[in-house]
Design an enzyme around this catalytic site. Structure first.
Site, mmCIF file in Angstrom:
data_model
loop_
_atom_site.group_PDB
_atom_site.id
_atom_site.type_symbol
_atom_site.label_atom_id
_atom_site.label_comp_id
_atom_site.label_asym_id
_atom_site.label_seq_id
_atom_site.Cartn_x
_atom_site.Cartn_y
_atom_site.Cartn_z
ATOM 1 N N LYS A 116 0.806 -1.221 0.000
ATOM 2 C CA LYS A 116 0.000 0.000 0.000
ATOM 3 C C LYS A 116 0.836 1.266 0.000
ATOM 4 O O LYS A 116 0.377 2.299 -0.494
ATOM 5 C CB LYS A 116 -0.949 -0.011 1.177
ATOM 6 C CG LYS A 116 -1.955 -1.128 1.062
ATOM 7 C CD LYS A 116 -2.980 -0.977 2.119
ATOM 8 C CE LYS A 116 -4.148 -1.860 1.795
ATOM 9 N NZ LYS A 116 -5.301 -1.456 2.556
ATOM 10 N N GLY A 164 -8.379 -6.784 4.006
ATOM 11 C CA GLY A 164 -9.485 -7.255 4.833
ATOM 12 C C GLY A 164 -9.675 -6.433 6.091
ATOM 13 O O GLY A 164 -10.233 -6.898 7.080
ATOM 14 N N GLY A 165 -9.214 -5.186 6.051
ATOM 15 C CA GLY A 165 -9.432 -4.276 7.178
ATOM 16 C C GLY A 165 -8.555 -4.550 8.393
ATOM 17 O O GLY A 165 -8.751 -3.956 9.449
ATOM 18 N N LYS A 201 -4.218 10.557 7.423
ATOM 19 C CA LYS A 201 -5.274 11.368 8.036
ATOM 20 C C LYS A 201 -6.488 10.468 8.178
ATOM 21 O O LYS A 201 -6.843 9.748 7.244
ATOM 22 C CB LYS A 201 -5.582 12.536 7.088
ATOM 23 C CG LYS A 201 -6.753 13.372 7.516
ATOM 24 C CD LYS A 201 -6.283 14.568 8.300
ATOM 25 C CE LYS A 201 -7.443 15.229 9.024
ATOM 26 N NZ LYS A 201 -7.046 15.710 10.357
ATOM 27 N N HIS A 208 -17.138 5.284 0.859
ATOM 28 C CA HIS A 208 -16.186 4.485 0.095
ATOM 29 C C HIS A 208 -16.709 4.427 -1.333
ATOM 30 O O HIS A 208 -17.764 3.846 -1.590
ATOM 31 C CB HIS A 208 -16.067 3.074 0.690
ATOM 32 C CG HIS A 208 -15.223 2.140 -0.127
ATOM 33 N ND1 HIS A 208 -14.043 1.587 0.336
ATOM 34 C CD2 HIS A 208 -15.370 1.669 -1.400
ATOM 35 C CE1 HIS A 208 -13.522 0.825 -0.613
ATOM 36 N NE2 HIS A 208 -14.314 0.862 -1.676
ATOM 37 N N HIS A 235 -14.872 -2.911 8.253
ATOM 38 C CA HIS A 235 -14.168 -2.536 7.019
ATOM 39 C C HIS A 235 -14.404 -3.522 5.880
ATOM 40 O O HIS A 235 -13.665 -3.545 4.904
ATOM 41 C CB HIS A 235 -12.659 -2.372 7.251
ATOM 42 C CG HIS A 235 -12.320 -1.385 8.327
ATOM 43 N ND1 HIS A 235 -12.689 -0.063 8.267
ATOM 44 C CD2 HIS A 235 -11.660 -1.529 9.501
ATOM 45 C CE1 HIS A 235 -12.259 0.556 9.349
ATOM 46 N NE2 HIS A 235 -11.649 -0.302 10.126
ATOM 47 N N LYS A 237 -17.155 -4.944 2.983
ATOM 48 C CA LYS A 237 -18.358 -4.498 2.283
ATOM 49 C C LYS A 237 -19.524 -5.472 2.486
ATOM 50 O O LYS A 237 -19.317 -6.684 2.519
ATOM 51 C CB LYS A 237 -18.056 -4.367 0.788
ATOM 52 C CG LYS A 237 -16.967 -3.340 0.520
ATOM 53 C CD LYS A 237 -16.338 -3.500 -0.850
ATOM 54 C CE LYS A 237 -15.079 -2.641 -0.932
ATOM 55 N NZ LYS A 237 -14.267 -2.978 -2.120
ATOM 56 N N ARG A 291 -7.702 -7.043 -9.566
ATOM 57 C CA ARG A 291 -8.441 -8.285 -9.860
ATOM 58 C C ARG A 291 -9.910 -7.955 -10.032
ATOM 59 O O ARG A 291 -10.332 -6.830 -9.812
ATOM 60 C CB ARG A 291 -8.288 -9.239 -8.673
ATOM 61 C CG ARG A 291 -8.707 -8.551 -7.387
ATOM 62 C CD ARG A 291 -8.853 -9.473 -6.215
ATOM 63 N NE ARG A 291 -8.934 -8.737 -4.974
ATOM 64 C CZ ARG A 291 -10.036 -8.212 -4.470
ATOM 65 N NH1 ARG A 291 -11.186 -8.332 -5.112
ATOM 66 N NH2 ARG A 291 -10.020 -7.545 -3.319
ATOM 67 N N ARG A 337 -24.697 -8.965 -0.322
ATOM 68 C CA ARG A 337 -23.874 -10.169 -0.135
ATOM 69 C C ARG A 337 -24.581 -11.086 0.850
ATOM 70 O O ARG A 337 -24.734 -10.744 2.025
ATOM 71 C CB ARG A 337 -22.502 -9.792 0.420
ATOM 72 C CG ARG A 337 -21.711 -8.908 -0.512
ATOM 73 C CD ARG A 337 -20.274 -8.798 -0.017
ATOM 74 N NE ARG A 337 -19.531 -7.838 -0.816
ATOM 75 C CZ ARG A 337 -18.199 -7.781 -0.857
ATOM 76 N NH1 ARG A 337 -17.489 -8.621 -0.142
ATOM 77 N NH2 ARG A 337 -17.593 -6.890 -1.597
HETATM 78 P P1 ADP Z 1 -8.146 -3.124 3.307
HETATM 79 O O1 ADP Z 1 -7.217 -3.402 2.165
HETATM 80 O O2 ADP Z 1 -7.713 -3.750 4.592
HETATM 81 O O3 ADP Z 1 -9.571 -3.390 2.962
HETATM 82 P P2 ADP Z 1 -8.429 -0.231 2.782
HETATM 83 O O4 ADP Z 1 -7.282 0.718 2.754
HETATM 84 O O5 ADP Z 1 -9.045 -0.612 1.478
HETATM 85 O O6 ADP Z 1 -7.998 -1.543 3.599
HETATM 86 O O7 ADP Z 1 -9.552 0.368 3.724
HETATM 87 C C1 ADP Z 1 -10.699 -0.385 4.090
HETATM 88 C C2 ADP Z 1 -11.720 0.518 4.752
HETATM 89 O O8 ADP Z 1 -11.133 1.142 5.919
HETATM 90 C C3 ADP Z 1 -12.175 1.694 3.898
HETATM 91 O O9 ADP Z 1 -13.218 1.341 3.009
HETATM 92 C C4 ADP Z 1 -12.629 2.646 4.994
HETATM 93 O O10 ADP Z 1 -13.887 2.218 5.500
HETATM 94 C C5 ADP Z 1 -11.594 2.469 6.081
HETATM 95 N N1 ADP Z 1 -10.456 3.427 5.924
HETATM 96 C C6 ADP Z 1 -9.293 3.220 5.248
HETATM 97 N N2 ADP Z 1 -8.496 4.325 5.271
HETATM 98 C C7 ADP Z 1 -9.167 5.275 5.970
HETATM 99 C C8 ADP Z 1 -8.884 6.644 6.353
HETATM 100 N N3 ADP Z 1 -7.758 7.256 6.010
HETATM 101 N N4 ADP Z 1 -9.832 7.307 7.087
HETATM 102 C C9 ADP Z 1 -10.999 6.695 7.442
HETATM 103 N N5 ADP Z 1 -11.311 5.423 7.135
HETATM 104 C C10 ADP Z 1 -10.420 4.703 6.405
#
Ligand code: ADP
Length: 445
Positions: A116, A164-165, A201, A208, A235, A237, A291, A337
């Site tokens: 990332k 996966g959050g 931040k 999203h 986190h 969907k 993907r 889902r």
């Molecule tokens: P992962 O790859 O673990 O799914 P992501 O970076 O795609 O992680 O983020 C997943 C979710 O986490 C986002 O859809 C959002 O809900 C929350 N999130 C991620 N970054 C931020 C941020 N900077 N501020 C607030 N929420 C965030």
């Protein structure tokens, strides 16, 4: 065109890919673990190969066994679906070494977007707006504190290898930063074997919003609009819609063009999703998925473009053959889902499906591999199907969704269908008025 594609996945997505192949006259090979002998993706494939015991590590993630299955059946390409090996750059390289085509992007793009920190730097270089944050990894707490103070609290500590959050911790003030760093570091180390962290931040009330892109690696690239995936639990969907009720045409065209231009510049190959948080009219890149995604059908419903067939065509070397002005958005689509889980506690509920009656009618699509008499094994993800509903407009789509949920019968196990029935009755959902925290607040109350 390819003669035979091996589908390195299971469940609804394996069936989804078979459907695309069959319409293109391509033979299919299913792989399966011993727990999936009776699965629909095995029954409907032209050929199938058992590749190992139930545990995914020894079956769906077992690269030597998958290569052997390609050899035995003479498959000339592999579709990885989502999850499992779909974002494994090493798998992509191994297939290439064996002259088997991966239906997916180049290994180098999978690798850069899988980290990332590197992904964010690449996005920034390509002119995509990103969340303000540390310029790279934060290696010690003193630097972290300095950067966090510059960005301004609250901040989010994230794992470079995250997914996966997991490995994500909020620090509301300077008092919490040391704790957030150590917790995130430990979680990242145990979940991903990589404890590199970065700081962002923390956006308070974003949505999203993700853009679907399609790119042929030779200068042809389009975006297929956005999906709003703000309704999340932990986190992850839960419910997605296309297009987003929060964007207007000008906003869509502006950011969509930035994203498709970036894919041209990158020479990206195949389908991809560029994910943003959206707050107060601004977009902030968070990551790119290299993907096909679980929620891809809602984009198919509003564009009429079969994303899997496009993936196969592009992987075989075809040019896109159309441009942005040929992509027309019509109507509205929503996906729910359906998980084999208790709809309140979300405890998994595998077991025998005693009765199964899916909804039907105009604008209703079910992507699922389950049937009456099928036993859901306890070893895998609890997603057992997706209800995808299309309407001429958002209102018709919501009315049809409500009707479809009422028709859906699955007996013998618990599912998340009752949760969706509650959601479609909520004024905030009807009005499209929600952010990434809405669902958890709703579940807490
Ligand atoms: P992962 O790859 O673990 O799914 P992501 O970076 O795609 O992680 O983020 C997943 C979710 O986490 C986002 O859809 C959002 O809900 C929350 N999130 C991620 N970054 C931020 C941020 N900077 N501020 C607030 N929420 C965030």
């Amino acid at each position: 065109m390819f003669d035979k594609i091996l589908i390195a996945n299971r469940g609804e997505i394996a069936l989804r890919i078979q459907r695309a192949c069959r319409e293109m006259g391509i033979a299919t090979v299913a792989i399966h673990s011993t727990a999936d002998e009776n699965a629909m993706h095995v029954r409907l494939a032209d050929e199938s190969v058992c590749i190992g015991p139930p545990s995914a590590t020894h079956s769906y993630l077992n690269i030597p066994a998958i290569l052997a299955a390609c050899e035995i059946t003479g498959a000339d390409a592999v579709h990885p679906g989502y999850g499992f090996l779909s974002e494994n750059a090493r798998f992509a390289e191994i297939l290439e070494e064996h002259n088997i085509t991966l239906i997916g992007p180049k290994a180098s793009h999978i690798r850069v977007m899988g980290d990332k920190i590197a992904a964010k730097a690449t996005a920034e270089r390509l002119g995509i707006p990103v969340v303000p944050g540390s310029p790279g990894a934060v290696t010690n707490n003193i630097d972290a504190r300095k950067i966090a103070a510059e960005i301004g609290y609250p901040v989010l500590v994230k794992a470079a290898a995250g997914g996966g959050g997991r490995g994500m911790k909020v620090a509301l003030s300077e008092n919490e930063i040391d704790n957030a760093l150590s917790t995130a570091r430990a979680e990242a180390k145990s979940a991903f074997g990589d404890d590199a962290l970065y700081i962002e931040k923390y956006l308070a009330k974003p949505r999203h919003i993700e853009f679907q892109v399609l790119s042929d690696g030779k200068g042809g690239a389009v975006h297929l609009g956005e999906r709003d995936c703000s309704l999340q639990r932990r986190h992850q969907k839960v419910f997605e819609e296309a297009l987003s009720p929060a964007l207007n045409l000008a906003q869509r065209e502006k950011i969509g063009t930035v994203v498709s231009d970036a894919m041209k510049e990158l020479g990206y190959l195949g389908v991809g999703t560029v994910e943003f948080l959206y707050e107060n009219g601004e977009f902030y890149f968070i990551e790119m998925n290299t993907r096909l995604q679980v929620e891809h059908p809602i984009t198919e419903m509003i564009t009429g473009i079969d994303l899997v067939q496009e993936q196969i065509r592009i992987a075989h070397g075809a040019s896109l053959g159309y441009g942005q002005s040929d992509v027309v958005f019509a109507g509205h689509a929503i996906e729910c889902r359906i998980n084999a889980e208790n709809p309140e506690t979300f405890t998994p509920s595998p077991g025998l499906i005693e009765a199964y009656h899916p909804p039907g009618g105009l604008g209703v699509r079910i992507d699922s591999g389950v049937y009456a008499g099928y036993t859901i094994p306890p070893y895998y993800d609890s997603l057992i199907g997706k209800l995808i509903v299309f309407g001429k407009n958002r209102n018709e789509c919501l009315m049809r969704l409500r009707r479809s949920l009422g028709e859906f019968v699955i007996e013998g196990i618990e599912t998340t269908i009752p949760l969706f029935s509650r959601l479609v009755a909520e004024p905030d959902i009807v009005n499209g008025n929600y952010d990434i925290h809405w669902l958890e607040d709703f579940l807490d109350s």
